[in-house]
Design a protein around this motif. Sequence first.
Motif, PDB file in Angstrom:
ATOM      1  N   LEU A  95       0.843  -1.194   0.000  1.00  0.00           N
ATOM      2  CA  LEU A  95       0.000   0.000   0.000  1.00  0.00           C
ATOM      3  C   LEU A  95       0.878   1.243   0.000  1.00  0.00           C
ATOM      4  CD1 LEU A  95      -2.820  -1.018   2.526  1.00  0.00           C
ATOM      5  CD2 LEU A  95      -2.921  -1.005   0.019  1.00  0.00           C
ATOM      6  N   SER A  96       0.249   2.406   0.108  1.00  0.00           N
ATOM      7  CA  SER A  96       0.987   3.669   0.014  1.00  0.00           C
ATOM      8  C   SER A  96       2.022   3.834   1.113  1.00  0.00           C
ATOM      9  CB  SER A  96       0.013   4.850   0.041  1.00  0.00           C
ATOM     10  OG  SER A  96      -0.912   4.761  -1.011  1.00  0.00           O
ATOM     11  N   ASP A  97       1.827   3.172   2.260  1.00  0.00           N
ATOM     12  CA  ASP A  97       2.787   3.323   3.351  1.00  0.00           C
ATOM     13  C   ASP A  97       4.045   2.488   3.157  1.00  0.00           C
ATOM     14  OD1 ASP A  97       1.888   0.753   3.729  1.00  0.00           O
ATOM     15  OD2 ASP A  97       0.876   1.155   5.630  1.00  0.00           O
ATOM     16  N   LYS A  98       4.102   1.697   2.075  1.00  0.00           N
ATOM     17  CA  LYS A  98       5.267   0.866   1.740  1.00  0.00           C
ATOM     18  C   LYS A  98       5.565  -0.203   2.785  1.00  0.00           C
ATOM     19  CE  LYS A  98       5.999   3.507  -1.849  1.00  0.00           C
ATOM     20  NZ  LYS A  98       5.673   3.046  -3.208  1.00  0.00           N
ATOM     21  N   VAL A  99       4.635  -0.435   3.687  1.00  0.00           N
ATOM     22  CA  VAL A  99       4.831  -1.434   4.746  1.00  0.00           C
ATOM     23  C   VAL A  99       3.741  -2.496   4.696  1.00  0.00           C
ATOM     24  CG1 VAL A  99       4.981  -1.833   7.228  1.00  0.00           C
ATOM     25  CG2 VAL A  99       5.986   0.248   6.236  1.00  0.00           C
ATOM     26  N   THR A 100       2.476  -2.041   4.567  1.00  0.00           N
ATOM     27  CA  THR A 100       1.336  -2.955   4.574  1.00  0.00           C
ATOM     28  C   THR A 100       1.189  -3.632   3.217  1.00  0.00           C
ATOM     29  OG1 THR A 100       0.216  -1.419   6.075  1.00  0.00           O
ATOM     30  CG2 THR A 100      -1.127  -3.148   5.051  1.00  0.00           C
ATOM     31  N   PRO A 101       1.142  -4.974   3.188  1.00  0.00           N
ATOM     32  CA  PRO A 101       0.952  -5.685   1.918  1.00  0.00           C
ATOM     33  C   PRO A 101      -0.393  -5.333   1.281  1.00  0.00           C
ATOM     34  CG  PRO A 101       1.686  -7.191   3.636  1.00  0.00           C
ATOM     35  CD  PRO A 101       1.338  -5.909   4.318  1.00  0.00           C
ATOM     36  N   PHE A 102      -0.416  -5.268  -0.033  1.00  0.00           N
ATOM     37  CA  PHE A 102      -1.653  -4.961  -0.747  1.00  0.00           C
ATOM     38  C   PHE A 102      -2.658  -6.084  -0.481  1.00  0.00           C
ATOM     39  CE2 PHE A 102      -4.591  -4.380  -4.213  1.00  0.00           C
ATOM     40  CZ  PHE A 102      -4.600  -3.005  -4.418  1.00  0.00           C
ATOM     41  N   PRO A 103      -3.844  -5.754   0.035  1.00  0.00           N
ATOM     42  CA  PRO A 103      -4.795  -6.796   0.454  1.00  0.00           C
ATOM     43  C   PRO A 103      -5.356  -7.588  -0.734  1.00  0.00           C
ATOM     44  CG  PRO A 103      -5.819  -4.633   0.562  1.00  0.00           C
ATOM     45  CD  PRO A 103      -4.369  -4.401   0.272  1.00  0.00           C
ATOM     46  N   ASN A 104      -5.396  -8.907  -0.553  1.00  0.00           N
ATOM     47  CA  ASN A 104      -6.049  -9.822  -1.522  1.00  0.00           C
ATOM     48  C   ASN A 104      -5.449  -9.750  -2.925  1.00  0.00           C
ATOM     49  OD1 ASN A 104      -8.293 -10.842   0.262  1.00  0.00           O
ATOM     50  ND2 ASN A 104      -8.800  -8.660   0.271  1.00  0.00           N
ATOM     51  N   ARG A 105      -4.203  -9.318  -3.037  1.00  0.00           N
ATOM     52  CA  ARG A 105      -3.596  -9.196  -4.377  1.00  0.00           C
ATOM     53  C   ARG A 105      -3.537 -10.541  -5.086  1.00  0.00           C
ATOM     54  NH1 ARG A 105       1.161  -9.688  -7.193  1.00  0.00           N
ATOM     55  NH2 ARG A 105       1.588  -8.007  -8.701  1.00  0.00           N
ATOM     56  N   ASN A 106      -3.056 -11.561  -4.402  1.00  0.00           N
ATOM     57  CA  ASN A 106      -2.911 -12.877  -5.030  1.00  0.00           C
ATOM     58  C   ASN A 106      -4.271 -13.474  -5.404  1.00  0.00           C
ATOM     59  OD1 ASN A 106      -0.169 -12.640  -4.635  1.00  0.00           O
ATOM     60  ND2 ASN A 106      -0.179 -13.772  -2.700  1.00  0.00           N
ATOM     61  N   LEU A 107      -5.267 -13.236  -4.567  1.00  0.00           N
ATOM     62  CA  LEU A 107      -6.605 -13.760  -4.849  1.00  0.00           C
ATOM     63  C   LEU A 107      -7.185 -13.088  -6.097  1.00  0.00           C
ATOM     64  CD1 LEU A 107      -8.976 -15.544  -4.022  1.00  0.00           C
ATOM     65  CD2 LEU A 107      -9.770 -13.682  -2.522  1.00  0.00           C
ATOM     66  N   VAL A 108      -7.036 -11.776  -6.209  1.00  0.00           N
ATOM     67  CA  VAL A 108      -7.522 -11.051  -7.386  1.00  0.00           C
ATOM     68  C   VAL A 108      -6.830 -11.557  -8.649  1.00  0.00           C
ATOM     69  CG1 VAL A 108      -7.555  -8.791  -8.543  1.00  0.00           C
ATOM     70  CG2 VAL A 108      -8.198  -8.981  -6.129  1.00  0.00           C
ATOM     71  N   LEU A 109      -5.536 -11.783  -8.546  1.00  0.00           N
ATOM     72  CA  LEU A 109      -4.769 -12.280  -9.685  1.00  0.00           C
ATOM     73  C   LEU A 109      -5.265 -13.654 -10.129  1.00  0.00           C
ATOM     74  CD1 LEU A 109      -2.397 -11.834 -11.604  1.00  0.00           C
ATOM     75  CD2 LEU A 109      -0.880 -12.756  -9.848  1.00  0.00           C
ATOM     76  N   PHE A 110      -5.516 -14.536  -9.180  1.00  0.00           N
ATOM     77  CA  PHE A 110      -5.969 -15.885  -9.511  1.00  0.00           C
ATOM     78  C   PHE A 110      -7.375 -15.854 -10.105  1.00  0.00           C
ATOM     79  CE2 PHE A 110      -7.975 -19.958  -8.606  1.00  0.00           C
ATOM     80  CZ  PHE A 110      -7.020 -20.849  -9.085  1.00  0.00           C
ATOM     81  N   ILE A 111      -8.286 -15.084  -9.513  1.00  0.00           N
ATOM     82  CA  ILE A 111      -9.654 -14.992 -10.039  1.00  0.00           C
ATOM     83  C   ILE A 111      -9.640 -14.446 -11.466  1.00  0.00           C
ATOM     84  CG2 ILE A 111     -11.862 -13.781  -9.774  1.00  0.00           C
ATOM     85  CD1 ILE A 111     -11.486 -13.958  -6.751  1.00  0.00           C
ATOM     86  N   THR A 112      -8.806 -13.447 -11.702  1.00  0.00           N
ATOM     87  CA  THR A 112      -8.689 -12.879 -13.051  1.00  0.00           C
ATOM     88  C   THR A 112      -8.256 -13.948 -14.050  1.00  0.00           C
ATOM     89  OG1 THR A 112      -8.093 -10.718 -12.135  1.00  0.00           O
ATOM     90  CG2 THR A 112      -7.560 -11.110 -14.448  1.00  0.00           C
ATOM     91  N   PHE A 113      -7.271 -14.759 -13.660  1.00  0.00           N
ATOM     92  CA  PHE A 113      -6.790 -15.817 -14.548  1.00  0.00           C
ATOM     93  C   PHE A 113      -7.900 -16.825 -14.829  1.00  0.00           C
ATOM     94  CE2 PHE A 113      -4.742 -19.896 -15.410  1.00  0.00           C
ATOM     95  CZ  PHE A 113      -3.870 -19.542 -16.414  1.00  0.00           C
ATOM     96  N   VAL A 114      -8.672 -17.176 -13.819  1.00  0.00           N
ATOM     97  CA  VAL A 114      -9.776 -18.136 -14.003  1.00  0.00           C
ATOM     98  C   VAL A 114     -10.827 -17.568 -14.952  1.00  0.00           C
ATOM     99  CG1 VAL A 114     -11.659 -19.364 -12.852  1.00  0.00           C
ATOM    100  CG2 VAL A 114      -9.405 -19.260 -11.778  1.00  0.00           C
TER     101      VAL A 114
END
Length: 563
Positions: free
Chosen positions: A375-394
């Motif tokens: 995220l913008s704070d460069k510390v918190t991981p972007f939420p649900n990024r991997n899930l969005v990527l997988f759903i998009t591929f499906v």
Amino acid sequence: MDAIHHQLLLILSLLFAVFFLCIISEKLRMSVPVFLVIGGLLISLFPKVPHIAINPEFIFVIFLPPLLFDGAWNTSWSFFWKRRRTISLLAFGLVFFTSIVVAYFSHAMIPNFPLAMGFLLGGIVSPTDAVSAVAVLKGKKVPVRVQTVLEGESMVNDAAGLIVFRFALAAVLTGQFKMQTAALDFFISTGFGICIGLAIAVIIYFLYRIAPDNADIDTCLTLVTPYIMYVAAEYFECSGVMAVVTGGLYLASRSHDFLPYDSRMQANSVWATVRFLLNGFVFILIGLQLPIIIEVLGKREILGYALLYGIAISILVVLVRIAWVFPSVFLPRMLSKKIKLREKNPGWKIAFLISWSGMRGVLSLAAALSLPLMLSDKVTPFPNRNLVLFITFVVILFTLLVQGLTLPYVIKKLDAQEVDIELTKEHQEEAIRKSLYKVSVVFLTKKYGSQSLNGSFYKKLLVKAEIISTVVDKKLEQLDAEDSKNLMHIYHMAMLEVIALQRNELVNMGKNVGYNIELIEKHKLLLDLEESKINIELGISKEVVEEKNELAASDPETLTGLA
């Protein structure tokens, strides 16, 4: 150096795989993009096959501009403009509607999935793919209305999808979203993108007009133009997609004004090769992403749930498209008497073909891959990024395999008839030939009929005008020997005038939606071939004359002996 050799070997291996899979797909009569995706999936499962990660910027900057430009170049502006209402409803209305439905559906179905993330996912999977639509329909017998609407929609809706994606991404990163600001930014981005594309197209047009004719330079300029339009628009934070599409449509509608015959022929050949290579790389890369996307999810339990979410959203986007297409096709006819009188009823078969042709492609995957890791704070991981990527591929895989594989069967089963074009292809062919012959005879009779030329010469001109669209070479055997050289030159120059006149007639006929654009383009190509042959003959005769003149200047006696 080893790294360069490794990358080169990888690219060559992918090229070989594309060629091999295309050959097999032709033999099996399967859709090439679908078969390439399946081939990429199978290749990715082989042991020791390196994982090839797609760089999103590589897709947006390298692949997208030429593919959009090529689609716009091969789209008839008259057909596109006549179907502007349907195209706009699909390219903008359907994209926004799908984004909203996917947002609320995913927010309700997936635990701890914020609404902003839902809009982000909706913006990613809502636009159909320009490459997929054209490639799957290639060679299929579909009505012109269907082809025009799908090509126009898939070229324009990328802009709407990317804008929704960017606004949703900003909302996730900052936690703020204002509808009024987003709507204003959308119109500014789209409007200025169109203006930039048109401005660059006009500049390119005048560059062509003032530059000397050179097929190599002209072809290179057509390859560079889409990148200039896209990069310029993106630099000013406008829609690069709309810039390329608008500029491409403008230049395509005026290509007969600034591109000579040899430049058109060479550019068409080069672009056919570029199109084949880019399409092949795009679809095989989609298939090769499977191992990478599975790895990012990690646990098998998470993978199972993600697969269920992906299939559910895939079915949803298919149903949403069907639910949107039928009302958008028939409601305007019910609500407006003018539309009902002006436009013919397309029928449910055409509506279903359009609704079943909503394949997603590499643009959606590139958008998902471009999500930041933090995220913008460069510390918190972007939420649900991997899930969005997988759903998009499906979703991409589901629409390409389910709709892409069944679409040829649906086209054959429905056998939807032409609505915009009343005459059959054979009748149109004869109508085009008669029209070309008529304008040629009128021109030749007016300019050459009253002149005291050799009767056989004038007859040859009329015969040539009648069969100008073929590659038959008429010899002037009946001309007297002493007049043959002069009359041959007059004959060639007259035929070049006739070709220019006929090409202009074809351009005017192409503006009439009653004609099949493929037939018009075929006759334009035949005219280009004819002009090429005549110019070659003129060039040879000119070289012979120049050679004799040089020889006469240096050694008059030798020339006399040769004569």
